[in-house]
Design a protein around this motif. Structure first.
Motif, PDB file in Angstrom:
ATOM      1  N   GLY A  50      71.546  57.325  85.064  1.00  0.00           N
ATOM      2  CA  GLY A  50      71.994  56.218  86.278  1.00  0.00           C
ATOM      3  C   GLY A  50      73.440  56.235  86.359  1.00  0.00           C
ATOM      4  N   GLU A  51      74.079  54.789  86.182  1.00  0.00           N
ATOM      5  CA  GLU A  51      75.503  54.763  86.119  1.00  0.00           C
ATOM      6  C   GLU A  51      76.070  55.054  84.783  1.00  0.00           C
ATOM      7  OE1 GLU A  51      77.017  51.580  88.375  1.00  0.00           O
ATOM      8  OE2 GLU A  51      75.217  51.211  89.137  1.00  0.00           O
ATOM      9  N   ALA A  52      75.286  55.339  83.860  1.00  0.00           N
ATOM     10  CA  ALA A  52      75.908  55.598  82.378  1.00  0.00           C
ATOM     11  C   ALA A  52      76.245  57.067  82.211  1.00  0.00           C
ATOM     12  CB  ALA A  52      75.139  55.283  81.314  1.00  0.00           C
ATOM     13  N   VAL A  53      77.444  57.334  81.990  1.00  0.00           N
ATOM     14  CA  VAL A  53      77.858  58.779  81.836  1.00  0.00           C
ATOM     15  C   VAL A  53      78.453  58.870  80.545  1.00  0.00           C
ATOM     16  CG1 VAL A  53      79.407  60.532  82.917  1.00  0.00           C
ATOM     17  CG2 VAL A  53      78.108  59.023  84.292  1.00  0.00           C
ATOM     18  N   GLU A  54      78.211  60.041  79.863  1.00  0.00           N
ATOM     19  CA  GLU A  54      78.709  60.479  78.486  1.00  0.00           C
ATOM     20  C   GLU A  54      79.797  61.671  78.756  1.00  0.00           C
ATOM     21  OE1 GLU A  54      76.120  60.846  75.373  1.00  0.00           O
ATOM     22  OE2 GLU A  54      75.782  58.756  75.434  1.00  0.00           O
ATOM     23  N   TYR A  55      80.858  61.556  78.208  1.00  0.00           N
ATOM     24  CA  TYR A  55      81.900  62.913  78.463  1.00  0.00           C
ATOM     25  C   TYR A  55      82.253  63.158  77.072  1.00  0.00           C
ATOM     26  CZ  TYR A  55      83.118  60.605  82.985  1.00  0.00           C
ATOM     27  OH  TYR A  55      82.851  60.052  84.484  1.00  0.00           O
ATOM     28  N   ILE A  86      91.610  55.970  68.558  1.00  0.00           N
ATOM     29  CA  ILE A  86      92.523  54.962  69.044  1.00  0.00           C
ATOM     30  C   ILE A  86      92.867  55.637  70.576  1.00  0.00           C
ATOM     31  CG2 ILE A  86      94.944  54.496  68.966  1.00  0.00           C
ATOM     32  CD1 ILE A  86      93.346  55.131  65.776  1.00  0.00           C
ATOM     33  N   MET A  87      92.347  54.720  71.704  1.00  0.00           N
ATOM     34  CA  MET A  87      92.660  54.945  72.848  1.00  0.00           C
ATOM     35  C   MET A  87      93.605  54.308  73.649  1.00  0.00           C
ATOM     36  SD  MET A  87      88.525  56.178  73.826  1.00  0.00           S
ATOM     37  CE  MET A  87      88.508  55.203  75.209  1.00  0.00           C
ATOM     38  N   ARG A  88      94.246  54.826  74.738  1.00  0.00           N
ATOM     39  CA  ARG A  88      95.217  54.012  75.243  1.00  0.00           C
ATOM     40  C   ARG A  88      95.168  54.237  76.919  1.00  0.00           C
ATOM     41  NH1 ARG A  88     100.449  57.536  73.671  1.00  0.00           N
ATOM     42  NH2 ARG A  88      99.753  59.438  74.701  1.00  0.00           N
ATOM     43  N   PRO A  89      95.490  53.078  77.690  1.00  0.00           N
ATOM     44  CA  PRO A  89      95.345  53.434  79.289  1.00  0.00           C
ATOM     45  C   PRO A  89      96.175  54.448  79.502  1.00  0.00           C
ATOM     46  CG  PRO A  89      95.734  51.144  78.647  1.00  0.00           C
ATOM     47  CD  PRO A  89      95.776  51.879  77.423  1.00  0.00           C
ATOM     48  N   ALA A  90      95.601  55.516  80.540  1.00  0.00           N
ATOM     49  CA  ALA A  90      96.224  56.640  80.946  1.00  0.00           C
ATOM     50  C   ALA A  90      97.262  56.179  81.724  1.00  0.00           C
ATOM     51  CB  ALA A  90      95.376  57.664  81.434  1.00  0.00           C
ATOM     52  N   ASP A  91      98.414  57.171  81.809  1.00  0.00           N
ATOM     53  CA  ASP A  91      99.754  56.739  82.700  1.00  0.00           C
ATOM     54  C   ASP A  91      99.216  56.688  84.052  1.00  0.00           C
ATOM     55  OD1 ASP A  91     101.239  56.286  80.377  1.00  0.00           O
ATOM     56  OD2 ASP A  91     101.855  58.485  80.599  1.00  0.00           O
ATOM     57  N   GLU A  94      93.577  59.830  86.864  1.00  0.00           N
ATOM     58  CA  GLU A  94      93.026  60.887  87.594  1.00  0.00           C
ATOM     59  C   GLU A  94      91.653  60.992  87.582  1.00  0.00           C
ATOM     60  OE1 GLU A  94      95.206  64.204  85.316  1.00  0.00           O
ATOM     61  OE2 GLU A  94      97.031  63.319  85.569  1.00  0.00           O
ATOM     62  N   ARG A  95      90.994  61.364  88.176  1.00  0.00           N
ATOM     63  CA  ARG A  95      89.564  61.900  88.418  1.00  0.00           C
ATOM     64  C   ARG A  95      88.897  60.754  88.000  1.00  0.00           C
ATOM     65  NH1 ARG A  95      90.690  66.442  84.657  1.00  0.00           N
ATOM     66  NH2 ARG A  95      89.898  64.788  83.404  1.00  0.00           N
ATOM     67  N   ASP A  96      89.328  59.376  88.138  1.00  0.00           N
ATOM     68  CA  ASP A  96      88.432  58.168  87.813  1.00  0.00           C
ATOM     69  C   ASP A  96      88.336  58.182  86.227  1.00  0.00           C
ATOM     70  OD1 ASP A  96      87.159  55.779  88.437  1.00  0.00           O
ATOM     71  OD2 ASP A  96      85.370  56.676  88.477  1.00  0.00           O
ATOM     72  N   VAL A  97      89.325  58.571  85.666  1.00  0.00           N
ATOM     73  CA  VAL A  97      89.071  58.566  84.002  1.00  0.00           C
ATOM     74  C   VAL A  97      90.361  57.757  83.485  1.00  0.00           C
ATOM     75  CG1 VAL A  97      89.228  59.956  81.709  1.00  0.00           C
ATOM     76  CG2 VAL A  97      88.150  60.617  83.867  1.00  0.00           C
ATOM     77  N   PRO A  98      90.438  56.398  83.287  1.00  0.00           N
ATOM     78  CA  PRO A  98      91.582  55.755  82.934  1.00  0.00           C
ATOM     79  C   PRO A  98      92.085  55.647  81.586  1.00  0.00           C
ATOM     80  CG  PRO A  98      89.929  54.299  83.099  1.00  0.00           C
ATOM     81  CD  PRO A  98      89.267  55.613  83.479  1.00  0.00           C
TER      82      PRO A  98
END
Length: 189
Positions: A50-55, A86-91, A94-98
């Motif tokens: 559905g709308e869930a996507v695993e990357y 640990i994740m941070r917002p992308a600068d 790109e490609r809908d991956v923030p």
């Protein structure tokens, strides 16, 4: 003890994207699993429902240092042993991956340090059994308990000092903490 000071393993991070719960956040991004020994990846789609996507978002090096074994023991002794992602917002979006996967750590102390800031997102992701065994082996090889040594007081005699006398340079026979004597005041009334 061997001469091995640190050990490293590539670990892939699987991030799940779900629809946001509020109108201000379109998507919710959360790391959900780890892939020990994974090859390099850059937001490769693993599964869609559905709308869930695993990357497979990224593969980073998980490093163990022999000086941090106490922190690894703390993480292993949790109800569910976990790696801190640990994740941070992308600068740039790109490609809908923030999100940018910044770091993996098995140290509970380092994970807590990152959790104290609002600049990054820290998530605990359960360790697979193979990763638990790998970290436990490293800890058993290098961990040394620190012996607690109770601090002892000096042998100096403290009963020779007279409390309440004040500065020794000022001649005063009586107690400096005494209540002042009553003196008549010059009053206009």
């Amino acid at each position: 003890m061997t001469g091995e000071r640190m050990r490293a393993m590539p670990v892939g991070v699987v991030v799940r994207r779900l629809p946001g719960v509020t109108k201000w956040q379109k998507w919710s991004w959360r790391p959900v699993s780890l892939l020990p020994g994974a090859k390099a990846a850059d937001w490769t789609v693993l599964r869609k429902e559905g709308e869930a996507v695993e990357y497979h978002a990224a593969t980073l090096s998980l490093e163990l240092h022999r000086t941090d074994t106490e922190a690894y023991l703390t993480a292993l002794s949790d109800k569910v042993p976990s790696i801190y992602v640990i994740m941070r917002p992308a600068d740039e979006v790109e490609r809908d991956v923030p999100m940018d996967v910044m770091l993996l750590t098995a140290s509970a102390y380092e994970g807590q340090d990152y959790a104290d800031t609002t600049d990054v997102m820290v998530e605990k992701v359960p360790m697979p059994p193979g990763l638990i065994a790998w970290i436990r082996e490293f800890v058993e090889l290098h961990h040394q308990d620190e012996i607690f040594i109770k601090r002892k007081r000096d042998k100096k005699r403290i009963d020779l000092k007279e409390d309440g006398i004040g500065d020794v340079r000022i001649r005063q026979i009586s107690d400096v903490y005494r209540a002042p004597g009553r003196k008549p005041k010059d009053t206009l009334q």
